[in-house]
Motif scaffolding. Structure first.
Motif, PDB file in Angstrom:
ATOM      1  N   CYS A   1       0.814  -1.213   0.000  1.00  0.00           N
ATOM      2  CA  CYS A   1       0.000   0.000   0.000  1.00  0.00           C
ATOM      3  C   CYS A   1       0.843   1.255   0.000  1.00  0.00           C
ATOM      4  O   CYS A   1       0.334   2.348   0.144  1.00  0.00           O
ATOM      5  CB  CYS A   1      -0.934   0.007   1.210  1.00  0.00           C
ATOM      6  SG  CYS A   1      -2.184  -1.283   1.077  1.00  0.00           S
TER       7      CYS A   1
ATOM      8  N   HIS B   1      -1.524   3.308  -5.611  1.00  0.00           N
ATOM      9  CA  HIS B   1      -1.747   4.548  -4.870  1.00  0.00           C
ATOM     10  C   HIS B   1      -0.823   5.637  -5.415  1.00  0.00           C
ATOM     11  O   HIS B   1      -0.500   6.594  -4.708  1.00  0.00           O
ATOM     12  CB  HIS B   1      -1.498   4.333  -3.373  1.00  0.00           C
ATOM     13  CG  HIS B   1      -2.502   3.433  -2.734  1.00  0.00           C
ATOM     14  ND1 HIS B   1      -3.774   3.843  -2.410  1.00  0.00           N
ATOM     15  CD2 HIS B   1      -2.429   2.122  -2.373  1.00  0.00           C
ATOM     16  CE1 HIS B   1      -4.431   2.832  -1.863  1.00  0.00           C
ATOM     17  NE2 HIS B   1      -3.644   1.785  -1.838  1.00  0.00           N
TER      18      HIS B   1
ATOM     19  N   PHE C   1      -0.743   9.602  -4.572  1.00  0.00           N
ATOM     20  CA  PHE C   1      -1.670   9.825  -3.465  1.00  0.00           C
ATOM     21  C   PHE C   1      -1.362  11.127  -2.736  1.00  0.00           C
ATOM     22  O   PHE C   1      -2.280  11.853  -2.350  1.00  0.00           O
ATOM     23  CB  PHE C   1      -1.641   8.660  -2.462  1.00  0.00           C
ATOM     24  CG  PHE C   1      -2.400   8.978  -1.195  1.00  0.00           C
ATOM     25  CD1 PHE C   1      -3.784   9.057  -1.206  1.00  0.00           C
ATOM     26  CD2 PHE C   1      -1.735   9.222  -0.010  1.00  0.00           C
ATOM     27  CE1 PHE C   1      -4.497   9.375  -0.050  1.00  0.00           C
ATOM     28  CE2 PHE C   1      -2.434   9.538   1.147  1.00  0.00           C
ATOM     29  CZ  PHE C   1      -3.818   9.607   1.128  1.00  0.00           C
TER      30      PHE C   1
ATOM     31  N   GLU D   1      -7.222   6.533   1.506  1.00  0.00           N
ATOM     32  CA  GLU D   1      -7.628   6.050   0.186  1.00  0.00           C
ATOM     33  C   GLU D   1      -7.633   4.533   0.145  1.00  0.00           C
ATOM     34  O   GLU D   1      -6.730   3.892   0.679  1.00  0.00           O
ATOM     35  CB  GLU D   1      -6.625   6.581  -0.846  1.00  0.00           C
ATOM     36  CG  GLU D   1      -6.813   6.092  -2.252  1.00  0.00           C
ATOM     37  CD  GLU D   1      -5.794   6.699  -3.194  1.00  0.00           C
ATOM     38  OE1 GLU D   1      -4.683   6.139  -3.312  1.00  0.00           O
ATOM     39  OE2 GLU D   1      -6.099   7.743  -3.799  1.00  0.00           O
TER      40      GLU D   1
ATOM     41  N   THR E   1     -11.537   3.579  -6.865  1.00  0.00           N
ATOM     42  CA  THR E   1     -10.824   4.466  -5.945  1.00  0.00           C
ATOM     43  C   THR E   1     -11.861   5.028  -4.991  1.00  0.00           C
ATOM     44  O   THR E   1     -12.905   5.519  -5.426  1.00  0.00           O
ATOM     45  CB  THR E   1     -10.144   5.639  -6.684  1.00  0.00           C
ATOM     46  OG1 THR E   1      -9.252   5.121  -7.671  1.00  0.00           O
ATOM     47  CG2 THR E   1      -9.372   6.522  -5.708  1.00  0.00           C
TER      48      THR E   1
END
Length: 165
Positions: free
Chosen positions: A20, A91, A94, A111, A159
């Motif tokens: 992540c 991501h 981000f 997110e 998303t």
């Protein structure tokens, strides 16, 4: 046995952290023009299903439902379109979305992304099954923006931005 559990726990934490984590900026895709999504269609009916199952889940564990947030939805739409173009869930960028939302008054932002799930329920279950995504679902947020964009073959890229104002 404790050593095995500790080693397994450390390995899982490493995998979750790296899975992540933002991608490196070696080949950054400039997303400063977040709202240039003229040719991208957000499936609003499906997005409402996702919002409904997310809010049902939050209510089932005693949390307040999330209200729709137009700016977050536009950012989510831009990112889902980017993931379709890249053919991978990520991501990427981000922190640009985070900085923009903070400049618009957000205190906290998180997110979740996903791809390949064909129903709102299966996407939710995928997020629940991931500790880091579940933490975002269960976070102290007030608003959300959701986008689902499909490839020409029907593979959906999701998303969901979470915002606390």
């Amino acid at each position: 046995m404790k050593l095995i559990n500790l080693s397994l726990g450390a390995f899982l934490a490493f995998v979750l952290f790296t899975a992540c984590s933002p991608e490196s900026d070696e080949n950054p895709i400039l997303t400063a023009d977040f709202f240039n999504v003229e040719n991208v269609e957000n499936n609003h009916e499906f997005v409402q299903e996702v919002l409904e199952v997310v809010n049902e889940y939050r209510s089932s564990i005693g949390l307040s439902p999330l209200a729709e947030h137009e700016t977050s939805e536009m950012l989510a739409l831009s990112h889902s379109a980017y993931m379709v173009e890249q053919r991978k869930a990520s991501h990427d960028n981000f922190f640009q979305r985070l900085d923009y939302l903070r400049s618009q008054g957000a205190d906290i932002v998180s997110e979740n992304v996903a791809f390949g799930f064909q129903s709102a329920e299966s996407a939710l279950q995928g997020w629940i099954d991931s500790p880091s995504h579940k933490a975002a679902l269960e976070g102290d947020f007030t608003h959300t923006g959701i986008a689902v964009v499909a490839t020409e073959n029907g593979i959906k890229y999701y998303t969901q931005l979470f915002v606390k104002q």
